[in-house]
Write a protein that holds these residues in place. Structure first.
Motif, PDB file in Angstrom:
ATOM      1  N   SER A 205      33.275  35.517  42.019  1.00  0.00           N
ATOM      2  CA  SER A 205      32.971  36.377  43.160  1.00  0.00           C
ATOM      3  C   SER A 205      33.345  35.656  44.445  1.00  0.00           C
ATOM      4  CB  SER A 205      31.473  36.717  43.177  1.00  0.00           C
ATOM      5  OG  SER A 205      30.710  35.544  43.458  1.00  0.00           O
ATOM      6  N   GLN A 206      33.232  36.364  45.565  1.00  0.00           N
ATOM      7  CA  GLN A 206      33.498  35.703  46.845  1.00  0.00           C
ATOM      8  C   GLN A 206      32.498  34.576  47.099  1.00  0.00           C
ATOM      9  OE1 GLN A 206      34.965  38.162  50.291  1.00  0.00           O
ATOM     10  NE2 GLN A 206      34.293  39.859  48.987  1.00  0.00           N
ATOM     11  N   ALA A 207      31.306  34.692  46.545  1.00  0.00           N
ATOM     12  CA  ALA A 207      30.291  33.660  46.775  1.00  0.00           C
ATOM     13  C   ALA A 207      30.621  32.370  46.037  1.00  0.00           C
ATOM     14  CB  ALA A 207      28.918  34.170  46.338  1.00  0.00           C
ATOM     15  N   ASN A 208      31.120  32.481  44.796  1.00  0.00           N
ATOM     16  CA  ASN A 208      31.280  31.267  43.982  1.00  0.00           C
ATOM     17  C   ASN A 208      32.716  30.802  43.803  1.00  0.00           C
ATOM     18  OD1 ASN A 208      32.442  32.790  41.791  1.00  0.00           O
ATOM     19  ND2 ASN A 208      30.392  33.282  41.026  1.00  0.00           N
ATOM     20  N   LEU A 209      33.684  31.589  44.277  1.00  0.00           N
ATOM     21  CA  LEU A 209      35.088  31.250  44.021  1.00  0.00           C
ATOM     22  C   LEU A 209      35.525  29.993  44.762  1.00  0.00           C
ATOM     23  CD1 LEU A 209      37.811  31.947  42.732  1.00  0.00           C
ATOM     24  CD2 LEU A 209      38.243  33.488  44.682  1.00  0.00           C
ATOM     25  N   GLY A 210      35.084  29.816  46.000  1.00  0.00           N
ATOM     26  CA  GLY A 210      35.534  28.675  46.786  1.00  0.00           C
ATOM     27  C   GLY A 210      35.185  27.344  46.135  1.00  0.00           C
ATOM     28  N   GLY A 225      37.306  41.256  38.554  1.00  0.00           N
ATOM     29  CA  GLY A 225      37.153  42.699  38.562  1.00  0.00           C
ATOM     30  C   GLY A 225      35.753  43.172  38.883  1.00  0.00           C
ATOM     31  N   HIS A 226      34.787  42.777  38.065  1.00  0.00           N
ATOM     32  CA  HIS A 226      33.440  43.320  38.199  1.00  0.00           C
ATOM     33  C   HIS A 226      32.864  43.063  39.594  1.00  0.00           C
ATOM     34  CE1 HIS A 226      29.515  44.691  36.725  1.00  0.00           C
ATOM     35  NE2 HIS A 226      28.994  43.679  37.391  1.00  0.00           N
ATOM     36  N   ALA A 227      32.876  41.814  40.025  1.00  0.00           N
ATOM     37  CA  ALA A 227      32.322  41.496  41.346  1.00  0.00           C
ATOM     38  C   ALA A 227      33.153  42.130  42.449  1.00  0.00           C
ATOM     39  CB  ALA A 227      32.254  39.979  41.538  1.00  0.00           C
ATOM     40  N   LEU A 228      34.467  42.095  42.299  1.00  0.00           N
ATOM     41  CA  LEU A 228      35.338  42.622  43.352  1.00  0.00           C
ATOM     42  C   LEU A 228      35.108  44.116  43.558  1.00  0.00           C
ATOM     43  CD1 LEU A 228      39.058  41.694  43.876  1.00  0.00           C
ATOM     44  CD2 LEU A 228      38.339  44.080  44.011  1.00  0.00           C
ATOM     45  N   VAL A 229      35.044  44.863  42.467  1.00  0.00           N
ATOM     46  CA  VAL A 229      34.821  46.307  42.603  1.00  0.00           C
ATOM     47  C   VAL A 229      33.430  46.582  43.158  1.00  0.00           C
ATOM     48  CG1 VAL A 229      34.650  48.479  41.329  1.00  0.00           C
ATOM     49  CG2 VAL A 229      36.528  46.896  40.842  1.00  0.00           C
ATOM     50  N   GLY A 230      32.441  45.800  42.736  1.00  0.00           N
ATOM     51  CA  GLY A 230      31.099  45.963  43.279  1.00  0.00           C
ATOM     52  C   GLY A 230      31.053  45.696  44.768  1.00  0.00           C
ATOM     53  N   ALA A 232      33.504  45.960  46.788  1.00  0.00           N
ATOM     54  CA  ALA A 232      34.313  46.975  47.465  1.00  0.00           C
ATOM     55  C   ALA A 232      33.536  48.264  47.708  1.00  0.00           C
ATOM     56  CB  ALA A 232      35.567  47.273  46.650  1.00  0.00           C
ATOM     57  N   LEU A 233      32.454  48.489  46.971  1.00  0.00           N
ATOM     58  CA  LEU A 233      31.628  49.668  47.232  1.00  0.00           C
ATOM     59  C   LEU A 233      31.047  49.627  48.642  1.00  0.00           C
ATOM     60  CD1 LEU A 233      29.680  50.028  43.863  1.00  0.00           C
ATOM     61  CD2 LEU A 233      31.565  51.445  44.690  1.00  0.00           C
ATOM     62  N   TYR A 234      30.860  48.420  49.181  1.00  0.00           N
ATOM     63  CA  TYR A 234      30.293  48.256  50.517  1.00  0.00           C
ATOM     64  C   TYR A 234      31.371  48.057  51.582  1.00  0.00           C
ATOM     65  CZ  TYR A 234      26.501  47.109  47.309  1.00  0.00           C
ATOM     66  OH  TYR A 234      25.606  47.128  46.268  1.00  0.00           O
ATOM     67  N   ALA A 235      32.386  47.257  51.243  1.00  0.00           N
ATOM     68  CA  ALA A 235      33.368  46.879  52.260  1.00  0.00           C
ATOM     69  C   ALA A 235      34.709  47.586  52.128  1.00  0.00           C
ATOM     70  CB  ALA A 235      33.597  45.357  52.198  1.00  0.00           C
ATOM     71  N   GLY A 236      34.951  48.242  50.998  1.00  0.00           N
ATOM     72  CA  GLY A 236      36.255  48.858  50.752  1.00  0.00           C
ATOM     73  C   GLY A 236      37.182  47.900  50.012  1.00  0.00           C
ATOM     74  N   LEU A 237      38.124  48.461  49.259  1.00  0.00           N
ATOM     75  CA  LEU A 237      39.029  47.638  48.467  1.00  0.00           C
ATOM     76  C   LEU A 237      39.905  46.749  49.332  1.00  0.00           C
ATOM     77  CD1 LEU A 237      40.243  49.961  45.555  1.00  0.00           C
ATOM     78  CD2 LEU A 237      39.087  47.754  45.334  1.00  0.00           C
ATOM     79  N   ASP A 238      40.447  47.301  50.406  1.00  0.00           N
ATOM     80  CA  ASP A 238      41.370  46.524  51.234  1.00  0.00           C
ATOM     81  C   ASP A 238      40.678  45.288  51.796  1.00  0.00           C
ATOM     82  OD1 ASP A 238      44.165  46.760  52.800  1.00  0.00           O
ATOM     83  OD2 ASP A 238      42.622  46.015  54.172  1.00  0.00           O
ATOM     84  N   ALA A 239      39.527  45.479  52.414  1.00  0.00           N
ATOM     85  CA  ALA A 239      38.819  44.345  53.022  1.00  0.00           C
ATOM     86  C   ALA A 239      38.361  43.352  51.962  1.00  0.00           C
ATOM     87  CB  ALA A 239      37.623  44.849  53.830  1.00  0.00           C
ATOM     88  N   THR A 240      37.954  43.842  50.812  1.00  0.00           N
ATOM     89  CA  THR A 240      37.455  42.950  49.768  1.00  0.00           C
ATOM     90  C   THR A 240      38.575  42.105  49.186  1.00  0.00           C
ATOM     91  OG1 THR A 240      35.688  44.521  49.235  1.00  0.00           O
ATOM     92  CG2 THR A 240      36.218  42.853  47.575  1.00  0.00           C
ATOM     93  N   VAL A 241      39.695  42.718  48.882  1.00  0.00           N
ATOM     94  CA  VAL A 241      40.835  41.950  48.372  1.00  0.00           C
ATOM     95  C   VAL A 241      41.263  40.913  49.399  1.00  0.00           C
ATOM     96  CG1 VAL A 241      43.274  42.074  47.719  1.00  0.00           C
ATOM     97  CG2 VAL A 241      41.644  43.723  46.782  1.00  0.00           C
ATOM     98  N   ARG A 242      41.316  41.300  50.660  1.00  0.00           N
ATOM     99  CA  ARG A 242      41.703  40.348  51.699  1.00  0.00           C
ATOM    100  C   ARG A 242      40.684  39.207  51.818  1.00  0.00           C
ATOM    101  NH1 ARG A 242      46.024  42.381  54.603  1.00  0.00           N
ATOM    102  NH2 ARG A 242      46.398  44.620  54.284  1.00  0.00           N
ATOM    103  N   GLY A 243      39.425  39.506  51.555  1.00  0.00           N
ATOM    104  CA  GLY A 243      38.419  38.453  51.559  1.00  0.00           C
ATOM    105  C   GLY A 243      38.681  37.423  50.473  1.00  0.00           C
ATOM    106  N   TYR A 244      39.043  37.900  49.293  1.00  0.00           N
ATOM    107  CA  TYR A 244      39.385  36.968  48.211  1.00  0.00           C
ATOM    108  C   TYR A 244      40.642  36.167  48.548  1.00  0.00           C
ATOM    109  CZ  TYR A 244      35.892  38.581  44.894  1.00  0.00           C
ATOM    110  OH  TYR A 244      34.697  38.846  44.257  1.00  0.00           O
ATOM    111  N   LEU A 245      41.621  36.827  49.115  1.00  0.00           N
ATOM    112  CA  LEU A 245      42.857  36.122  49.460  1.00  0.00           C
ATOM    113  C   LEU A 245      42.605  35.038  50.498  1.00  0.00           C
ATOM    114  CD1 LEU A 245      45.335  39.140  49.581  1.00  0.00           C
ATOM    115  CD2 LEU A 245      45.069  37.447  47.760  1.00  0.00           C
TER     116      LEU A 245
END
Length: 252
Positions: A205-210, A225-230, A232-245
């Motif tokens: 997840s964004q919390a533990n990936l770093g 997948g699981h954490a990212l889609v979850g 994205a329910l709050y922030a949207g797919l675009d913002a969430t993917v960019r957060g991971y990147l």
């Protein structure tokens, strides 16, 4: 080396299948992820068709080809064909993914929770690896971070391993990830020394990936997948993917 993000869109299919019909559209969700900068798409079609189904694969293969990125198909190579599921090898023969990740899941398993072992007879697995490699697929084997005899994966013909990160994610959530992430790091070093590429996935997840990427060397790809889609329910797919990147960029 920069770690690549492959977005697993299974959970989008779960939501679609819970109602029937076509919404939410798996290919549209995958396109949104790729437009946000994701480096690939992962799917795990299961024999019970509870999320990604065989019919999803041709559009996703076309989409990843359009963006010039990789499609990664996960599955149990030993699960027999049945109506609606022609078998993992046949699915890969139809769409020729860049990578296939073999996992030892049982039919009714809720989610992948263990990897292959290499301390017994591996002849049948070697034959499966050869069949997928003959299609031009890179073959990755799902493994536990403490797996013994990891080096034997090379003799089986595998190109990469995917480290099962579920135990790390649990330890991180409990506030004590040190031993779990150290085990992943040791496995990555063993794999690299043997000539295997290293992928990782499950409950990242964004919390533990770093922390994971800062500690585990040489990770070429994370499948999330699981954490990212979850998220994205709050922030949207675009913002969430960019957060991971952004996390991947900082780690790189």
């Amino acid at each position: 080396m920069s770690t690549r993000l492959s977005v697993n869109v299974n959970k989008v299919a779960v939501l679609r299948n819970s109602r029937g019909g076509r919404e939410p559209d798996v290919a549209a969700a995958a396109r949104a992820c790729l437009e946000a900068g994701a480096h690939g798409i992962t799917v795990h079609p299961r024999p019970d068709r509870r999320h990604i189904v065989a019919e999803d694969l041709p559009p996703l293969a076309a989409l990843t080809a359009e963006f010039g990125v990789e499609l990664n198909i996960e599955g149990n190579p030993f699960a027999p064909p049945r109506p609606g599921y022609p078998g993992l090898l046949e699915l890969c023969r139809q769409v020729r993914p860049a990578q296939v990740t073999l996992v030892p899941d049982s039919d009714g398993q809720l989610t992948s929770d263990h990897g292959f072992r290499f301390d017994g007879d591996t002849g049948a697995l070697a034959a499966q690896v050869a069949d997928f490699a003959a299609l031009g697929c890179r073959v990755s084997l799902f493994v536990d971070p403490d797996v013994e005899h990891l080096e034997r994966a090379v003799a089986l013909g595998a190109h990469r391993i995917e480290i099962y990160t579920g135990p790390y994610a649990e330890a991180f959530a409990a506030g004590d990830p040190g031993q779990a992430v150290a085990a992943c790091a040791a496995t990555a070093r063993r794999a690299s020394a043997a000539g295997l590429g290293v992928n990782a996935g499950h409950d990242l997840s964004q919390a533990n990936l770093g922390l994971f990427l800062d500690t585990v060397p040489g990770v070429e790809e994370v499948s999330i997948g699981h954490a990212l889609v979850g998220e994205a329910l709050y922030a949207g797919l675009d913002a969430t993917v960019r957060g991971y990147l952004s996390i991947l960029d900082r780690a790189g």
